[in-house]
Design a protein around this motif. Structure first.
Motif, PDB file in Angstrom:
ATOM      1  N   GLN A  44      17.816  32.640  23.117  1.00  0.00           N
ATOM      2  CA  GLN A  44      18.973  32.223  23.911  1.00  0.00           C
ATOM      3  C   GLN A  44      19.368  33.319  24.904  1.00  0.00           C
ATOM      4  O   GLN A  44      19.655  33.048  26.075  1.00  0.00           O
ATOM      5  N   ILE A  45      19.385  34.550  24.401  1.00  0.00           N
ATOM      6  CA  ILE A  45      19.743  35.679  25.266  1.00  0.00           C
ATOM      7  C   ILE A  45      18.678  35.866  26.344  1.00  0.00           C
ATOM      8  O   ILE A  45      18.988  36.097  27.524  1.00  0.00           O
ATOM      9  N   ALA A  49      15.296  46.198  24.647  1.00  0.00           N
ATOM     10  CA  ALA A  49      16.448  46.553  25.482  1.00  0.00           C
ATOM     11  C   ALA A  49      17.691  46.778  24.634  1.00  0.00           C
ATOM     12  O   ALA A  49      18.511  47.671  24.921  1.00  0.00           O
ATOM     13  N   ALA A  50      17.842  45.979  23.586  1.00  0.00           N
ATOM     14  CA  ALA A  50      19.010  46.134  22.718  1.00  0.00           C
ATOM     15  C   ALA A  50      19.042  47.502  22.056  1.00  0.00           C
ATOM     16  O   ALA A  50      20.119  48.066  21.805  1.00  0.00           O
ATOM     17  N   MET A  51      17.867  48.063  21.767  1.00  0.00           N
ATOM     18  CA  MET A  51      17.823  49.365  21.109  1.00  0.00           C
ATOM     19  C   MET A  51      18.277  50.486  22.040  1.00  0.00           C
ATOM     20  O   MET A  51      18.800  51.507  21.580  1.00  0.00           O
ATOM     21  N   LEU A  52      18.090  50.315  23.342  1.00  0.00           N
ATOM     22  CA  LEU A  52      18.562  51.338  24.283  1.00  0.00           C
ATOM     23  C   LEU A  52      20.084  51.403  24.336  1.00  0.00           C
ATOM     24  O   LEU A  52      20.640  52.358  24.873  1.00  0.00           O
ATOM     25  N   SER A  87      25.011  41.943  27.846  1.00  0.00           N
ATOM     26  CA  SER A  87      26.480  41.911  27.831  1.00  0.00           C
ATOM     27  C   SER A  87      27.010  42.158  26.427  1.00  0.00           C
ATOM     28  O   SER A  87      26.267  42.136  25.436  1.00  0.00           O
ATOM     29  N   THR A  88      28.308  42.357  26.333  1.00  0.00           N
ATOM     30  CA  THR A  88      28.956  42.486  25.029  1.00  0.00           C
ATOM     31  C   THR A  88      28.734  41.233  24.189  1.00  0.00           C
ATOM     32  O   THR A  88      28.515  41.303  22.978  1.00  0.00           O
ATOM     33  N   GLU A  89      28.757  40.076  24.866  1.00  0.00           N
ATOM     34  CA  GLU A  89      28.512  38.810  24.164  1.00  0.00           C
ATOM     35  C   GLU A  89      27.089  38.752  23.619  1.00  0.00           C
ATOM     36  O   GLU A  89      26.871  38.319  22.477  1.00  0.00           O
ATOM     37  N   MET A 116      26.161  38.460  19.612  1.00  0.00           N
ATOM     38  CA  MET A 116      25.357  37.371  19.030  1.00  0.00           C
ATOM     39  C   MET A 116      24.302  37.923  18.085  1.00  0.00           C
ATOM     40  O   MET A 116      24.067  37.374  17.004  1.00  0.00           O
ATOM     41  N   ILE A 117      23.672  39.005  18.487  1.00  0.00           N
ATOM     42  CA  ILE A 117      22.665  39.638  17.622  1.00  0.00           C
ATOM     43  C   ILE A 117      23.309  40.135  16.338  1.00  0.00           C
ATOM     44  O   ILE A 117      22.801  39.911  15.231  1.00  0.00           O
ATOM     45  N   GLU A 118      24.465  40.793  16.477  1.00  0.00           N
ATOM     46  CA  GLU A 118      25.135  41.351  15.309  1.00  0.00           C
ATOM     47  C   GLU A 118      25.605  40.257  14.351  1.00  0.00           C
ATOM     48  O   GLU A 118      25.623  40.454  13.133  1.00  0.00           O
ATOM     49  N   SER A 119      25.961  39.106  14.885  1.00  0.00           N
ATOM     50  CA  SER A 119      26.412  38.003  14.041  1.00  0.00           C
ATOM     51  C   SER A 119      25.301  37.537  13.104  1.00  0.00           C
ATOM     52  O   SER A 119      25.548  37.245  11.924  1.00  0.00           O
TER      53      SER A 119
END
Length: 348
Positions: free
Chosen positions: A256-257, A271-274, A304-306, A310-313
């Motif tokens: 989705q992201i 990218a999320a790890m950066l 984005s923060t959103e 979403m990943i953290e959820s």
């Protein structure tokens, strides 16, 4: 390509090209093609390269690339090239390791890479129960003082041992470690220690050997044996976290992201790890330049923060993995060096 200073006067690209795929055992490597691929990476902005003394032929390839790059692009361009190698003494050598042995290996890396000083030497020690790791780090510090090593890094050490280095006055500049959306063991202690002691984290395994990719979205859970040891290792992580259903939920979220940013799951996962605290760079495995565009996109995706929420959820539903950095790998492999070598960073 984003760049970051991990120490005063030392800047790297936030995506590092791994060298494992160019080592022996992955099929024949054409030297000229490999060098041209490295030039393409450097021209595109990925100017930091990872290798190791045990990656057969890779230091020599990078050395040849440096010569050609300097000749064709000029000395100023060459100054932006950073090479992070590893010092990995063989398991059988550990009980009798000496400073002469250490210096001999470092001298060989200097010769292969055609450098007067190694940018970063990342130190790995196979078995904590064999004494000598701290003394060996002290010899690396002496070689740093002598000008052969610019900075001392580490590979796959846990929090207790990293703390011991600092307590002994060993100036650790970086730690290369397995750290991904799936494997969050570094968040127990290591991230906080890195922030406190001001050393950089270089992450490998950010796509979990390929599991964090579109290839596995909607796919039935695979049965053993898997294609390779890497997939076997990361499937164990998936199992320990909560199983295949949870993993598929994460892939759907990443898709989705990725749709919002017009990219792929693997790019989002890296990218999320950066965005993680203390993470300076991610290491990508690349046998050639076929995925260069995706590699470049890792540092440019404006998550984005959103997106991150979403990943953290999804990951809030996961179980916590046991142990510290590399603990499970050491326990599962015991002291069988040939298997452990496979689990040493491959830049995946």
């Amino acid at each position: 390509m984003q760049r970051i200073s991990i120490q005063p006067g030392y800047e790297i690209s936030r995506v590092i090209r791994g060298g494992w795929q160019l080592a022996g055992g992955h099929g024949p490597v054409d030297t000229e093609t490999a060098i041209e691929d490295m030039i393409a990476f450097a021209d595109a902005g990925i100017t930091t390269f990872d290798c190791a003394d045990i990656y057969t032929g890779v230091e020599e390839l990078i050395g040849a690339f440096r010569l050609k790059y300097g000749a064709s692009r000029g000395e100023e361009a060459l100054k932006r090239i950073r090479v992070h190698t590893k010092f990995v003494p063989d398991l059988a050598v550990l009980p009798t390791i000496s400073k002469a042995y250490v210096e001999g290996v470092i001298d060989t890396s200097l010769k292969r890479l055609k450098l007067e000083q190694l940018d970063i030497v990342q130190f790995h020690w196979w078995a904590y129960d064999i004494p000598g790791w701290l003394e060996t780090a002290g010899w690396l510090k002496e070689l740093q003082t002598a000008g052969k090593i610019g900075r001392i890094g580490t590979t796959n050490f846990d929090s207790e041992h990293i703390q011991a280095f600092f307590d002994a006055g060993i100036p650790v500049a970086s730690l290369q470690l397995q750290y991904s959306l799936l494997d969050r063991r570094p968040e127990k202690q290591m991230v906080r220690l890195a922030e406190d002691k001001n050393f950089a984290l270089f992450c490998y395994g950010t796509v979990a050997g390929g599991f964090l990719s579109d290839r596995w979205l909607g796919v039935a859970e695979p049965e053993h044996p898997l294609e390779n040891r890497s997939l076997t290792k990361y499937k164990l992580v998936i199992d320990d976290l909560g199983g295949w259903d949870l993993f598929q939920a994460l892939l759907r979220t990443l898709r989705q992201i990725a749709d919002r940013h017009e990219t792929d799951i693997a790019t989002i996962a890296s990218a999320a790890m950066l965005r993680r605290p203390a993470v300076a760079a991610v290491i990508v495995g690349a046998r050639n330049r076929s995925h260069l565009a995706s590699n470049l996109a890792i540092s440019d995706v404006p998550l984005s923060t959103e997106d991150l929420a979403m990943i953290e959820s999804v990951m809030a539903q996961a179980r916590e993995l046991d142990g510290d950095v590399y603990t499970q790998e050491r326990d599962r492999n015991g002291r069988h060096g040939s298997i452990m070598k496979y689990n040493l960073n491959k830049g995946e």
